[in-house]
Design a protein around this motif. Structure first.
Motif, short mmCIF file in Angstrom:
data_model
loop_
_atom_site.label_atom_id
_atom_site.label_comp_id
_atom_site.label_asym_id
_atom_site.label_seq_id
_atom_site.Cartn_x
_atom_site.Cartn_y
_atom_site.Cartn_z
N LEU A 140 0.81 -1.23 0.00
CA LEU A 140 0.00 0.00 0.00
C LEU A 140 0.84 1.27 0.00
CD1 LEU A 140 -2.72 -1.09 2.61
CD2 LEU A 140 -2.84 -1.23 0.12
N ASP A 141 1.98 1.25 -0.70
CA ASP A 141 2.73 2.48 -0.91
C ASP A 141 2.33 3.06 -2.26
OD1 ASP A 141 4.01 0.86 -2.76
OD2 ASP A 141 5.72 0.47 -1.44
N ALA A 142 3.16 3.91 -2.84
CA ALA A 142 2.84 4.52 -4.14
C ALA A 142 3.79 4.05 -5.23
CB ALA A 142 2.87 6.04 -4.02
N SER A 143 4.47 2.92 -5.01
CA SER A 143 5.48 2.49 -5.97
C SER A 143 4.90 2.01 -7.29
CB SER A 143 6.36 1.40 -5.35
OG SER A 143 5.59 0.26 -5.03
N THR A 144 3.63 1.59 -7.30
CA THR A 144 3.02 1.18 -8.56
C THR A 144 2.62 2.37 -9.42
OG1 THR A 144 0.82 1.05 -7.55
CG2 THR A 144 2.14 -0.96 -7.57
N VAL A 145 2.57 3.56 -8.82
CA VAL A 145 2.15 4.76 -9.55
C VAL A 145 3.24 5.21 -10.51
CG1 VAL A 145 1.44 7.17 -9.31
CG2 VAL A 145 0.66 5.47 -7.67
N SER A 146 4.50 5.14 -10.05
CA SER A 146 5.61 5.63 -10.85
C SER A 146 6.90 4.95 -10.41
CB SER A 146 5.75 7.15 -10.70
OG SER A 146 6.91 7.62 -11.36
N PRO A 147 7.83 4.70 -11.33
CA PRO A 147 9.07 4.01 -10.95
C PRO A 147 10.00 4.83 -10.07
CG PRO A 147 9.16 4.70 -13.24
CD PRO A 147 7.77 4.93 -12.78
N ASP A 148 9.76 6.14 -9.93
CA ASP A 148 10.61 6.94 -9.04
C ASP A 148 10.10 6.93 -7.60
OD1 ASP A 148 8.41 8.56 -10.06
OD2 ASP A 148 9.33 10.24 -9.00
N HIS A 149 9.03 6.18 -7.32
CA HIS A 149 8.51 6.06 -5.96
C HIS A 149 9.05 4.78 -5.33
CE1 HIS A 149 4.75 8.60 -7.23
NE2 HIS A 149 5.89 9.27 -7.31
N ALA A 150 9.58 4.90 -4.12
CA ALA A 150 10.25 3.78 -3.46
C ALA A 150 9.26 2.74 -2.97
CB ALA A 150 11.09 4.30 -2.30
N VAL A 151 9.72 1.49 -2.92
CA VAL A 151 8.99 0.40 -2.27
C VAL A 151 9.29 0.46 -0.78
CG1 VAL A 151 8.63 -2.09 -2.15
CG2 VAL A 151 9.16 -1.01 -4.34
N GLY A 492 -6.36 -15.16 -16.34
CA GLY A 492 -6.41 -14.08 -15.36
C GLY A 492 -7.01 -12.80 -15.91
N SER A 493 -7.37 -11.92 -14.99
CA SER A 493 -7.91 -10.60 -15.33
C SER A 493 -7.20 -9.55 -14.50
CB SER A 493 -9.41 -10.53 -15.05
OG SER A 493 -10.13 -11.44 -15.84
N ARG A 494 -6.89 -8.44 -15.12
CA ARG A 494 -6.36 -7.30 -14.38
C ARG A 494 -7.19 -6.07 -14.70
NH1 ARG A 494 -2.97 -2.79 -14.26
NH2 ARG A 494 -2.66 -2.76 -16.52
N MET A 495 -7.65 -5.41 -13.66
CA MET A 495 -8.46 -4.21 -13.83
C MET A 495 -7.55 -2.98 -13.90
SD MET A 495 -11.43 -5.28 -11.10
CE MET A 495 -10.22 -5.85 -9.90
N PRO A 496 -7.89 -1.99 -14.70
CA PRO A 496 -7.01 -0.82 -14.85
C PRO A 496 -6.87 -0.06 -13.54
CG PRO A 496 -9.13 -0.45 -15.92
CD PRO A 496 -9.11 -1.89 -15.55
N THR A 497 -5.70 0.53 -13.35
CA THR A 497 -5.44 1.32 -12.15
C THR A 497 -5.99 2.73 -12.34
OG1 THR A 497 -3.29 2.12 -12.92
CG2 THR A 497 -3.34 0.00 -11.76
N ALA A 498 -6.07 3.45 -11.23
CA ALA A 498 -6.55 4.83 -11.28
C ALA A 498 -5.66 5.69 -12.17
CB ALA A 498 -6.60 5.41 -9.86
N GLU A 499 -4.35 5.43 -12.15
CA GLU A 499 -3.43 6.23 -12.95
C GLU A 499 -3.63 5.97 -14.44
OE1 GLU A 499 -2.76 5.84 -9.07
OE2 GLU A 499 -2.22 4.12 -10.34
#
Length: 713
Positions: A140-151, A492-499
Motif C-alpha cells: 500500500l505504498d505509491a510504488s506502482t504509480v511511478s518508478p521513481d517512488h520507493a517500495v 487471469g484478469s487485471r483491472m485498470p489502475t486509477a493512474e
C-alpha cells in the motif's frame, strides 16, 4: 523524536555525522520505542572471537525442505516456479532496494531509478502487474504509480523473500500477471523466544557510494503470561546513508548526480503467542530522502495538442524558462514518510474440519514531497487499508485448501507542479480459493478468484467499475526420485489502475507527458508455464518455459517526442510474452561446484512491434568453493544488447559483470557471527538497464566493494 531531515540542498542531505547503527536506534523513538538496544550492542562489542565453523548446522540447513509461507506448501510441490530466498542467502543478496535485492534471480530484473527506488520486474512485467506484500498483506505504498517512488520495505530486515506465480499468486492479487513478491519479517512475533531474549545486529559499508548501514532486531518474552500463552515484544530498526554512486568507466562523469539516498526504518510489535496460534499488532515508521537523477525542467510548460507535444508558446516563440538548477544547482529530492500498522493472527485447529484461521491487515499513511530548490513542488499522499481473513480446511475427499476474503480501500492524491493524476478513491473486494490434491506421484493445485473494483475521480466526478474472475490449474509429476515435471495454465484478469484511467499531465521524473483513458477495460490473460527439474544428486538443473497471451494489454504508447520528452497515451492492444529461465549446477567435489544460468523474454504486440523497457537476454557462470572455512563465490553475468525496443525508445548495449563474494561463519560465547565481503562489477563496466525510464541518465553502479558483520544471539 526521530531524526528529521531538513529541506535544504542535496549536498547537506548527504552528510552523516552519526553512525548508521545509531540512526537505526533513533528510528524507534517516534513511537516511544526506546528499548534497551544496549544489551544487543554490548554483546556485539564484548564477545570474544573464536574461529569455530559450524559445518553440521550449515549442512542440516541446506538439506531442509523449503516451505513457502504464503501457501504453507513445500516449494517442490508447487506447479509453477517459486523462488525462495532464505535468511542465509539473503545476507549476500541484500541491497538498498527490493528490486536490486532480487535482480540476480532468474526471470527477475529491477526497474532501477537511481539508488532510492527500484521495483522487481518479473518476466518483463512491472508496476501493478507485480504485487509486493508484507507477510501476505499488500504494501500500500505509491510504488506502482511511478518508478521513481520507493517500495516501502526494508531488505535488511527481511527474514525470507518469496516470489510466487500461477495458482498460489491468485490468493493475493487479481492482476499480478508477473508474480507476487512476499517479504517476510519478524515485526510481529509468532513464537516465544527459547532463551527469553534473541536478536541480531548488523553493520555494512560500501565503496561506490560511500554507503553505510546498520540494523538490529530484538525479540523478548514479557512477564505477562498464563497457561494459554505469553506476551512477546519485538523491536527492530535500520538506518542507511549513501552518496551519489560511481558508474563504470567511459560515461563522461564519474558519478550519477542526484543518486544519493538516506533513510531509516523503525518498528515495534506486540503479540500474544499461545498454544494454538498468535495475535499481534506492529507499528512501523519509515523515513527516506533520495535524489531523482535525470530530472528535467526544460519540459516545464510542455503540453499535449491531440497526439502531439507542444513545448513552446502559442504565438510561435518558445518561452525561456530560467532555472538555475539546470546549470548544476540542486537536484530534486523525494522526502518520504510512511506510517503503517500491521495486524496478523493465526488460530490453529479452532474446531473440527478447520486446520487454521488467519488474519492479515494493514493500515498505511504514506506521503512524500518532491522538493525542488528547497521548496515543495509536488505532494503525493496515499491513505489505504486492506484486510484479509482466510480459512484453511482439513482434507475433504483428499483435497486441502484455503478459502479467503479480502477488502481494500485506497485514497491517492497528488498536488503541485507535477500533479498529473487527480485525487482518486479505489475500493476492491475479493473472494479467493486455493485447493491442493495429491495422488501417488502427482500433486494438483487449483485456484479461483473473483474481484470487484470501483475507482472514483474526485475532480472530474467520473466513476469506473470493473469486475474480474481469474482461475488457475497446475500439476507436478515426480516421475522419478529427484525428477519432476510441472505444468500450469492461468486465465487471469487485471483491472485498470486509477493512474491508467485518469492520468493527465507532465511527469518530469520519467520525462513523460501522460494521458489516461477512462474507457479502458480489464485485461484478459492466458498463461502457460512448463517446467522440468532434477533436484537430487551431484548434477541438478531446472528449466521453465512460459507463454502469455494478453488481450487488451494496457501500456503507455508513445505518440510523440520532443528533445527527450515523450507523450504517453494509455491504450490497449493484444500482447504476447514468451520466455524461459534455466539453471544447471554440477558438484565437482565436496568443496567445489559450478553453475550456469540464464533467462530471456520477448514481449511484443499483435502487430509484431516491441513493448517498451523489456529486459535483455542474459546468461552467467558461477563457481562456489569452500576454502579454509570460507564460503566463496565468483560469478560472471553477460547481458546481451537490447535492440528490440518500442518506438522512440533507445537501445541498450550489452555488457558483462564480474562479481565475487565470500563469507565466514563462526560461534563465540553462544552467539553466531558472520563476516562477509562482496565485490560487484569488479571490471568497472559501464552498463545500462533496459528496464529503466532513465537508463541514459542513471547507468548501473560501477565497481563496488561491500563489507559487513552480523551477530545473532
Amino acid at each position: 523524536m526521530s531524526q528529521r531531515f531538513s529541506n535544504s540542498s542535496a549536498h547537506s542531505l548527504r552528510r552523516s555525522p552519526k553512525s548508521a547503527l545509531a540512526r537505526a536506534i533513533e528510528a524507534l523513538q517516534p513511537a516511544g520505542r526506546g528499548l534497551a538496544l544496549g544489551t544487543g550492542l554490548g554483546l556485539l562489542a564484548c564477545s570474544p572471537l573464536a574461529f569455530a565453523q559450524s559445518d553440521a548446522a550449515k549442512q542440516e540447513s541446506s538439506l531442509a525442505e523449503v516451505t513457502v509461507s504464503a501457501t504453507g506448501m513445500a516449494a517442490g510441490d508447487m506447479a509453477t516456479p517459486v523462488q525462495v530466498l532464505g535468511e542465509e542467502e539473503l545476507r549476500l543478496r541484500r541491497a538498498a532496494t527490493l528490486g536490486e535485492t532480487l535482480a540476480a534471480e532468474p526471470g527477475i530484473n529491477a526497474s532501477h531509478f537511481g539508488a532510492g527506488a527500484s521495483r522487481p520486474v518479473i518476466r518483463g512485467m512491472d508496476g501493478a502487474r507485480v504485487s509486493v506484500l508484507s507477510d501476505g498483506s499488500e504494501l500500500l505504498d505509491a510504488s506502482t504509480v511511478s518508478p521513481d517512488h520507493a517500495v516501502t520495505t526494508e531488505p535488511l530486515l527481511a527474514n525470507q523473500i518469496e516470489v510466487l506465480r500461477g495458482p498460489s499468486a491468485l490468493l493475493y492479487s487479481p492482476g499480478a500477471m508477473g508474480g507476487v513478491v512476499n517479504v517476510l519479517d519478524g515485526k510481529i512475533p509468532t513464537r516465544v523466544p527459547e532463551k527469553g531474549l534473541e536478536g541480531s545486529a548488523e553493520v555494512q559499508a560500501g565503496t561506490a557510494a560511500g554507503m553505510s548501514a546498520g540494523a538490529f532486531s530484538l525479540t523478548t518474552a514479557t512477564p505477562l503470561k498464563n497457561d494459554n500463552g505469553q506476551l512477546v515484544l519485538h523491536a527492530e530498526g535500520v538506518a542507511r546513508n549513501a552518496g551519489d554512486y560511481r558508474v563504470g568507466s567511459g560515461w563522461g562523469q564519474s558519478k550519477v548526480p542526484g543518486s544519493f539516498s538516506r533513510g531509516n526504518t523503525g518498528s515495534v510489535g506486540l503479540s500474544w503467542v499461545g498454544n494454538q496460534g498468535y495475535l499481534g499488532l506492529a507499528y512501523t515508521r519509515q523515513q527516506a530522502k533520495y535524489g531523482l537523477p535525470g530530472h528535467q525542467h526544460s519540459f516545464e510548460g510542455c503540453h499535449a495538442h491531440g497526439d502531439h507535444l507542444h513545448c513552446g508558446s502559442h504565438d510561435g516563440h518558445d518561452h525561456d524558462h530560467d532555472h538555475d538548477h539546470e546549470e548544476g544547482g540542486s537536484v530534486p529530492v523525494v522526502d518520504l514518510t510512511s506510517e503503517r500498522w500491521d495486524l496478523r493472527g493465526e488460530w490453529r485447529k479452532p474446531t473440527a474440519g478447520i486446520a487454521a484461521l488467519r488474519l492479515r491487515g494493514g493500515l498505511t499513511n504514506y506521503r512524500h514531497d518532491e522538493i525542488e530548490d528547497g521548496s515543495v513542488a509536488t505532494q503525493f499522499r496515499n491513505k489505504a487499508h486492506d484486510l484479509r481473513l482466510e480459512m484453511e480446511h482439513e482434507p475433504i475427499a483428499g483435497w486441502r485448501g484455503t478459502l479467503g476474503l479480502q477488502t481494500l480501500k485506497r485514497r491517492f492524491s497528488a498536488t503541485g507542479e507535477e500533479a498529473y493524476v487527480q485525487p482518486t478513491d479505489t475500493q476492491r473486494h475479493s473472494l479467493y480459493l486455493l485447493e491442493e490434491y495429491r495422488w501417488q506421484d502427482w500433486s494438483f493445485q487449483g485456484a479461483l478468484r473473483h474481484d470487484r473494483q470501483r475507482v472514483e475521480a474526485e475532480l472530474s466526478n467520473e466513476r469506473r467499475s470493473h469486475s474480474a474472475t481469474s482461475a488457475s490449474l497446475g500439476t507436478v509429476w515426480k516421475f522419478q526420485p529427484g525428477y519432476s515435471a510441472s505444468a500450469s495454465f492461468t486465465s487471469g484478469s487485471r483491472m485498470p489502475t486509477a493512474e491508467e484511467l485518469f492520468a493527465n499531465g507532465l511527469h518530469m521524473a520519467t520525462a513523460t507527458y501522460e494521458i489516461g483513458n477512462p474507457n479502458l477495460s480489464r485485461e484478459r490473460s492466458q498463461a502457460l508455464d512448463l517446467g522440468l527439474a532434477k533436484t537430487a544428486g551431484d548434477t541438478t538443473w531446472k528449466l521453465n518455459a512460459y507463454h502469455y497471451r494478453i488481450k487488451g494489454y494496457i501500456y503507455g504508447a508513445t505518440l510523440d517526442a520532443h528533445e527527450g520528452l515523450q507523450l504517453l497515451q494509455y491504450t490497449q492492444g493484444n500482447a504476447r510474452f514468451t520466455g524461459w529461465e534455466a539453471q544447471l549446477s554440477q558438484r565437482l567435489s565436496r568443496e567445489l561446484s559450478l553453475s550456469v544460468f540464464g533467462d530471456g523474454v520477448r514481449a511484443r504486440l499483435e502487430d509484431g512491434s516491441a513493448l517498451p523497457r523489456i529486459p535483455a537476454l542474459r546468461a552467467g557462470l558461477r563457481v562456489n568453493a569452500r576454502l579454509a572455512g570460507w564460503d566463496t563465490m565468483a560469478e560472471w553475468t553477460q547481458v546481451l544488447r537490447q535492440n528490440r525496443t518500442a518506438q522512440y525508445e533507445t537501445q541498450t548495449p550489452g555488457y558483462g559483470m564480474l562479481n565475487l563474494g565470500a563469507s565466514y561463519l563462526w560461534k563465540s560465547g553462544g552467539n553466531q557471527w558472520q563476516f562477509y565481503v562482496k565485490g560487484q562489477n569488479l571490471t568497472n563496466r559501464l552498463a545500462y538497464a533496459a528496464t529503466s525510464f532513465i537508463k541514459s541518465a542513471a547507468p548501473l553502479m560501477g565497481r563496488n566493494l561491500v563489507v559487513g558483520l552480523r551477530m545473532d544471539f
